[in-house]
Scaffold this motif. Sequence first.
Motif, PDB file in Angstrom:
ATOM      1  N   ARG A 119       0.682  -1.276   0.122  1.00  7.78           N
ATOM      2  CA  ARG A 119      -0.084  -0.111   0.089  1.00  7.78           C
ATOM      3  C   ARG A 119       0.900   1.415  -0.010  1.00  7.78           C
ATOM      4  O   ARG A 119       0.426   2.276  -0.822  1.00  7.78           O
ATOM      5  CB  ARG A 119      -0.766  -0.018   1.247  1.00  7.78           C
ATOM      6  CG  ARG A 119      -1.850  -1.024   1.175  1.00  7.78           C
ATOM      7  CD  ARG A 119      -3.277  -0.867   1.669  1.00  7.78           C
ATOM      8  NE  ARG A 119      -4.419  -2.150   1.795  1.00  7.78           N
ATOM      9  CZ  ARG A 119      -5.248  -1.936   0.740  1.00  7.78           C
ATOM     10  NH1 ARG A 119      -5.183  -0.978   0.104  1.00  7.78           N
ATOM     11  NH2 ARG A 119      -5.957  -3.025   0.639  1.00  7.78           N
ATOM     12  N   ALA A 120       1.935   1.286   0.711  1.00  4.28           N
ATOM     13  CA  ALA A 120       2.884   2.308   0.553  1.00  4.28           C
ATOM     14  C   ALA A 120       3.464   2.504  -0.751  1.00  4.28           C
ATOM     15  O   ALA A 120       3.772   3.696  -1.024  1.00  4.28           O
ATOM     16  CB  ALA A 120       4.067   1.994   1.842  1.00  4.28           C
ATOM     17  N   ILE A 122       2.049   1.654  -3.505  1.00  6.81           N
ATOM     18  CA  ILE A 122       1.068   2.166  -4.284  1.00  6.81           C
ATOM     19  C   ILE A 122       0.758   3.653  -4.122  1.00  6.81           C
ATOM     20  O   ILE A 122       0.926   4.347  -5.149  1.00  6.81           O
ATOM     21  CB  ILE A 122      -0.231   1.240  -4.260  1.00  6.81           C
ATOM     22  CG1 ILE A 122      -0.032  -0.047  -4.708  1.00  6.81           C
ATOM     23  CG2 ILE A 122      -1.580   2.001  -4.821  1.00  6.81           C
ATOM     24  CD1 ILE A 122      -1.549  -1.077  -4.267  1.00  6.81           C
ATOM     25  N   GLU A 123       0.627   3.945  -2.981  1.00  2.62           N
ATOM     26  CA  GLU A 123       0.671   5.351  -2.625  1.00  2.62           C
ATOM     27  C   GLU A 123       1.852   6.404  -3.328  1.00  2.62           C
ATOM     28  O   GLU A 123       1.577   7.581  -4.022  1.00  2.62           O
ATOM     29  CB  GLU A 123       0.516   5.788  -1.227  1.00  2.62           C
ATOM     30  CG  GLU A 123      -0.813   5.289  -0.291  1.00  2.62           C
ATOM     31  CD  GLU A 123      -0.605   5.225   0.938  1.00  2.62           C
ATOM     32  OE1 GLU A 123       0.191   5.931   1.336  1.00  2.62           O
ATOM     33  OE2 GLU A 123      -1.621   4.883   1.642  1.00  2.62           O
ATOM     34  N   LEU A 124       2.998   5.830  -3.088  1.00  4.10           N
ATOM     35  CA  LEU A 124       4.067   6.431  -3.717  1.00  4.10           C
ATOM     36  C   LEU A 124       3.962   6.592  -5.013  1.00  4.10           C
ATOM     37  O   LEU A 124       4.351   7.741  -5.643  1.00  4.10           O
ATOM     38  CB  LEU A 124       5.279   5.660  -3.383  1.00  4.10           C
ATOM     39  CG  LEU A 124       6.854   6.485  -3.654  1.00  4.10           C
ATOM     40  CD1 LEU A 124       6.898   7.780  -3.147  1.00  4.10           C
ATOM     41  CD2 LEU A 124       7.831   5.547  -3.422  1.00  4.10           C
ATOM     42  N   ALA A 126       1.351   6.701  -6.831  1.00  7.66           N
ATOM     43  CA  ALA A 126       0.226   7.540  -7.141  1.00  7.66           C
ATOM     44  C   ALA A 126       0.706   8.945  -7.232  1.00  7.66           C
ATOM     45  O   ALA A 126       0.452   9.818  -7.823  1.00  7.66           O
ATOM     46  CB  ALA A 126      -1.099   7.241  -6.416  1.00  7.66           C
ATOM     47  N   ALA A 127       1.552   9.134  -6.124  1.00  2.05           N
ATOM     48  CA  ALA A 127       2.053  10.512  -5.701  1.00  2.05           C
ATOM     49  C   ALA A 127       2.938  11.121  -6.745  1.00  2.05           C
ATOM     50  O   ALA A 127       3.051  12.371  -7.093  1.00  2.05           O
ATOM     51  CB  ALA A 127       2.995  10.630  -4.457  1.00  2.05           C
TER      52      ALA A 127
END
Length: 282
Positions: A119-120, A122-124, A126-127
Amino acid sequence: MSKINVDSLAVPAFSVAITDDGVLRYDGINDILCQISGLTKEMFIGKTAAEFMSFEGAQAWETNYRRCLASGVMDEYEELAETPSGLRWWRTILSPVVDETGKIIQLLGLSADINDRKRAEIELQAAVFIDIVTGIANRRRFDLDLAAAMAQSMDSGVPFTLILADLDRFKSINDTFGHAVGDEVLRQTAVRLRSGVRERDRIARVGGDEFAAILSSATDGAVAVALDRISRQFMRPIEFGETSVPVGVSLGAALWKPSMTADDLRAAADAAMYDTKRDRAA
């Protein structure tokens, strides 16, 4: 080789037996994996995936097992799977277990919960495509979206529209009210631009005070309606407590044609936008 008893393993593990008629039934899950996944031996052992999972989940798991069976070699994969502990990311190493004749009689699965890391990650990822001030897509994401829109239109023969939007006198807003207010103007511009287009249309901040929208509108009349709808969003000033900041926007639109490159389309929309600026200044 005889079947493996996963209870003897010190890592999260399960096993799948292959019956003579090709049915895949779980024949083992150790306590470590039970604790992580929320599965129990009672709900797992002796069952097929379809007997305790959703149709989609069972189909995904069995597809992985069948792929390993077909190749006959170890397989490693990551998946987002629903278990009693919730929807989580897992990494699984799946290995065929063969008997003395070389027949695959079992699949051994070693699983790791990689939810937090995944999840980290994926968030990275996306950022990388998000503008940090406005929260909408940035130039990098816009370039990908534009390429995708062009490819789709080439396949379908249905054109789309690129709209460029440039804030008027944004430098003077920053100079007069400060950068904090300037950033809020950019955020409110993104909100108003989103309100002026349809849900399926894509918007992005592509420069300091420059925004873009990719619209599915495919006729000159539909584009005119879209431009009017966006312009109306900027007829009222942006309010900051007792401070009122008038914000104008210059818009330019270009309808994609099959002969156009991305640069051609941007240049056409940019030229239309500056025509608008010139007309407003006259």
